[in-house]
Scaffold this motif. Structure first.
Motif, PDB file in Angstrom:
ATOM      1  N   CYS A   1      -2.942   3.708   6.453  1.00 18.24           N
ATOM      2  CA  CYS A   1      -1.658   3.895   5.766  1.00 18.24           C
ATOM      3  C   CYS A   1      -1.635   5.312   5.198  1.00 18.24           C
ATOM      4  N   CYS A   2      -0.567   6.038   5.474  1.00 15.01           N
ATOM      5  CA  CYS A   2      -0.533   7.468   5.144  1.00 15.01           C
ATOM      6  C   CYS A   2       0.742   7.840   4.407  1.00 15.01           C
ATOM      7  N   CYS A   3       0.613   8.747   3.468  1.00 17.54           N
ATOM      8  CA  CYS A   3       1.759   9.397   2.831  1.00 17.54           C
ATOM      9  C   CYS A   3       1.492  10.896   2.851  1.00 17.54           C
ATOM     10  N   ASN A   4       2.488  11.688   3.265  1.00 13.74           N
ATOM     11  CA  ASN A   4       2.266  13.136   3.278  1.00 13.74           C
ATOM     12  C   ASN A   4       3.544  13.898   2.942  1.00 13.74           C
ATOM     13  N   VAL A   5       3.342  15.040   2.327  1.00 11.41           N
ATOM     14  CA  VAL A   5       4.418  15.992   2.096  1.00 11.41           C
ATOM     15  C   VAL A   5       3.840  17.374   2.375  1.00 11.41           C
ATOM     16  N   GLY A   6       4.593  18.188   3.126  1.00 11.12           N
ATOM     17  CA  GLY A   6       4.084  19.498   3.514  1.00 11.12           C
ATOM     18  C   GLY A   6       3.520  19.478   4.920  1.00 11.12           C
TER      19      GLY A   6
ATOM     20  N   VAL B   1       0.831  -1.204   0.000  1.00  7.63           N
ATOM     21  CA  VAL B   1       0.000   0.000   0.000  1.00  7.63           C
ATOM     22  C   VAL B   1       0.866   1.255   0.000  1.00  7.63           C
ATOM     23  N   LEU B   2       1.935   1.263   0.797  1.00 11.34           N
ATOM     24  CA  LEU B   2       2.811   2.432   0.857  1.00 11.34           C
ATOM     25  C   LEU B   2       3.507   2.673  -0.477  1.00 11.34           C
ATOM     26  N   VAL B   3       3.893   1.601  -1.169  1.00 13.33           N
ATOM     27  CA  VAL B   3       4.467   1.751  -2.508  1.00 13.33           C
ATOM     28  C   VAL B   3       3.453   2.425  -3.438  1.00 13.33           C
ATOM     29  N   THR B   4       2.205   1.964  -3.357  1.00 14.82           N
ATOM     30  CA  THR B   4       1.157   2.548  -4.199  1.00 14.82           C
ATOM     31  C   THR B   4       0.907   4.008  -3.853  1.00 14.82           C
ATOM     32  N   LEU B   5       0.919   4.331  -2.560  1.00 11.94           N
ATOM     33  CA  LEU B   5       0.741   5.723  -2.148  1.00 11.94           C
ATOM     34  C   LEU B   5       1.851   6.611  -2.706  1.00 11.94           C
ATOM     35  N   LEU B   6       3.087   6.141  -2.653  1.00  6.38           N
ATOM     36  CA  LEU B   6       4.192   6.920  -3.213  1.00  6.38           C
ATOM     37  C   LEU B   6       3.977   7.175  -4.698  1.00  6.38           C
ATOM     38  N   ARG B   7       3.556   6.147  -5.389  1.00  3.81           N
ATOM     39  CA  ARG B   7       3.358   6.290  -6.835  1.00  3.81           C
ATOM     40  C   ARG B   7       2.159   7.184  -7.151  1.00  3.81           C
ATOM     41  N   SER B   8       1.179   7.195  -6.254  1.00  4.77           N
ATOM     42  CA  SER B   8       0.053   8.117  -6.449  1.00  4.77           C
ATOM     43  C   SER B   8       0.512   9.567  -6.312  1.00  4.77           C
ATOM     44  N   PHE B   9       1.534   9.806  -5.500  1.00  2.00           N
ATOM     45  CA  PHE B   9       2.087  11.151  -5.387  1.00  2.00           C
ATOM     46  C   PHE B   9       2.832  11.532  -6.656  1.00  2.00           C
ATOM     47  N   HIS B  10       3.430  10.577  -7.289  1.00  2.23           N
ATOM     48  CA  HIS B  10       4.056  10.825  -8.591  1.00  2.23           C
ATOM     49  C   HIS B  10       2.992  11.245  -9.605  1.00  2.23           C
ATOM     50  N   ALA B  11       1.866  10.505  -9.609  1.00  2.00           N
ATOM     51  CA  ALA B  11       0.759  10.857 -10.503  1.00  2.00           C
ATOM     52  C   ALA B  11       0.233  12.251 -10.182  1.00  2.00           C
TER      53      ALA B  11
ATOM     54  N   THR C   1      -1.636  15.192   1.514  1.00  2.00           N
ATOM     55  CA  THR C   1      -1.697  14.111   2.485  1.00  2.00           C
ATOM     56  C   THR C   1      -2.782  13.138   2.049  1.00  2.00           C
ATOM     57  N   ALA C   2      -2.427  11.853   1.983  1.00  2.00           N
ATOM     58  CA  ALA C   2      -3.373  10.817   1.576  1.00  2.00           C
ATOM     59  C   ALA C   2      -3.342   9.685   2.600  1.00  2.00           C
ATOM     60  N   ILE C   3      -4.516   9.228   2.998  1.00  2.00           N
ATOM     61  CA  ILE C   3      -4.645   8.115   3.931  1.00  2.00           C
ATOM     62  C   ILE C   3      -5.570   7.067   3.321  1.00  2.00           C
ATOM     63  N   VAL C   4      -5.106   5.822   3.336  1.00  2.00           N
ATOM     64  CA  VAL C   4      -5.923   4.690   2.903  1.00  2.00           C
ATOM     65  C   VAL C   4      -6.192   3.820   4.124  1.00  2.00           C
ATOM     66  N   VAL C   5      -7.464   3.570   4.402  1.00  2.00           N
ATOM     67  CA  VAL C   5      -7.861   2.718   5.529  1.00  2.00           C
ATOM     68  C   VAL C   5      -8.308   1.373   4.974  1.00  2.00           C
ATOM     69  N   LEU C   6      -7.662   0.302   5.457  1.00  2.00           N
ATOM     70  CA  LEU C   6      -7.946  -1.048   4.973  1.00  2.00           C
ATOM     71  C   LEU C   6      -8.113  -1.998   6.158  1.00  2.00           C
TER      72      LEU C   6
END
Length: 477
Positions: free
Chosen positions: A282-287, A240-250, A266-271
């Protein structure tokens, strides 16, 4: 007629303290007393694991996504990501530029292929059956936006909203800082959710474009990669974290395409977890748009805490990182952070822009009651201030927040009340017109505003765009 100085003093007395302190003299100090007496210590709360890469975060096993059908979806403000150009480049994990953010040695995704569907419904191909043609026609009539057909399906347990805390010009009747440069989106399914929030850096249309584009690119990629029947569900949080990183690329690519400027994201996916009634956020954030979890058992903890040093005082003018062309093409990823934590039924996961989180800071809100506050104390007191609001409301007398919508409404109401004095001062007609009501020249207005702003340091709150998006964990029943 009262002088401006008298008006200033009156506004300060009337609005400088949060409203609950006027109703209950102990309410605004409750969380401070809790901190000083050590009652805030929670030794067994779920830990937050974080790192700069997916491999730095210990993996947790995941359960199965029950259904890919969207239960609720909402974006905003003012159309949110719906307003983004929909001719974006569709990324897949096989994109040769995907290592923009993550540079993994694992090539397990490299065999993935892009899938496209022809929209030529007049094809004479005999293998194209009637049902397939009907599906194509349906998609043409109701095109998906970032993987979702209808972005106006709110729910009390999946909600978001934005507002402007800036003053209204008394002559033009427009908010300073318009348009609101924040954007949010939330999509929920039976036992999962996507939450995304972006805060465009500075003001203006291009800042708003950056935020909307980032949310669109991120949500679109997550929906196509995690929440689709054509792909196997992620087995662990590392995937999931790999996918979140790639979503930031998109997201970054979308900003460049739409010619936006800079934005936080900031993006959070709840599974679901492998344990019944337990989930993983699972969270990815910048800023500096921050993510939190509220638990009636453990209080409030910050999911994005690893993205900033709580032992150092932060300059609130520094967003710390941003997507978009910081140097003309590349983003600033100095504080990009990946985080995971366990969440349970009835927990509320939420993200705020800094227009909310900064106003929950005890120093900004002028409700510390302490002679001096260290950086780590400010952080802890901010969490306690937020918890106290959620449990006791703005009045300090409850009721406690019960739904995601309640939490969003409460926090926006609180920061609006807290910053009321600043707005009232800046909305005084004497700043913009002479005694006869004739508008002053821009230079005169600018000079008067500068003088007033210097006097406003003693008034609580920070004027900004304010956004909250929240999701309450439920069983999906």
């Amino acid at each position: 007629m009262p002088s401006f100085r008298q008006k200033f003093s009156g506004f300060f007395r009337q609005f400088s303290a949060p409203s609950e302190s006027r109703n209950d003299e102990n309410a605004s100090n409750r969380f401070i007393k809790k901190y000083l007496t050590g009652h805030e210590i929670q030794k067994y709360e779920p830990i937050i694991l974080h790192g700069r890469t997916p491999q730095e975060v210990p993996p947790q096993q995941l359960g199965s996504i029950k259904s890919y059908e969207v239960v609720s979806s909402l974006t905003g403000p003012h159309g949110g990501l719906i307003s983004v150009n929909q001719t974006e480049k569709h990324l897949s994990a096989s994109d040769p530029e995907i290592n923009f953010i993550d540079n993994l040695e694992d090539d397990s995704h490299n065999g993935e292929k892009k899938v496209s569907v022809s929209t030529n419904v007049d094809s004479t191909d005999e293998t194209l059956n009637v049902e397939f043609k009907q599906n194509i026609l349906k998609k043409l009539r109701h095109p998906l936006v970032a993987g979702v057909e209808n972005w106006n399906v709110p729910h009390t347990n999946a909600y978001g909203a934005s507002c402007s805390l800036y003053e209204v010009h008394p002559i033009t009747h427009r908010h300073t800082g318009d348009p609101i440069a924040d954007c949010f989106a939330i999509v929920t399914r039976a036992n999962s959710a996507i939450m995304v929030l972006a805060d465009g850096v500075n003001w203006g249309v291009k800042s708003r474009t950056a935020a909307r584009s980032a949310v669109h690119g991120c949500v679109d990629y997550l929906n196509k990669t995690i929440f689709t029947a054509e792909k196997e569900s992620p087995k662990n949080t590392t995937e999931v974290l790999v996918t979140l990183l790639r979503s930031f690329h998109a997201a970054h690519n979308m900003i460049l395409q739409e010619e936006g400027t800079l934005t936080t994201l900031t993006a959070i996916v709840v599974l679901p977890s492998t344990v019944d009634n337990h989930y993983v956020a699972c969270c990815c954030n910048v800023g500096d748009s921050l993510g939190y979890v509220y638990s009636s058992k453990y209080g409030v903890r910050e999911l994005t805490q690893g993205s900033h040093d709580v032992h150092r005082m932060r300059d609130m003018r520094d967003v710390m990182g941003a997507l978009g062309p910081v140097d003309g093409h590349n983003p600033e990823l100095s504080n990009l952070t990946l985080s995971i934590t366990q969440v349970d039924l009835d927990d509320i996961v939420f993200i705020t822009s800094d227009g909310v989180s900064d106003n929950l800071d005890p120093v900004v809100g002028h409700f510390t009651g302490l002679p001096s506050v260290e950086a780590y104390q400010r952080h802890k007191l901010s969490l306690l201030r937020t918890e106290d609001l959620i449990r006791n409301g703005v009045s300090g007398k409850g009721p406690a927040v019960d739904t995601a919508k309640d939490l969003v409404t409460l926090l926006l109401d609180f920061v609006t009340r807290l910053t009321a004095a600043k707005r009232r001062i800046l909305e005084d007609m004497e700043i913009y017109a002479d005694a006869n009501g004739k508008p002053l020249a821009q230079g005169e207005v600018r000079q008067k505003r500068k003088e007033i702003i210097r006097k406003m340091f003693g008034v609580p709150g920070k004027l900004d765009h304010a956004t909250v998006v929240a999701f309450k964990i439920n069983s999906g029943k």
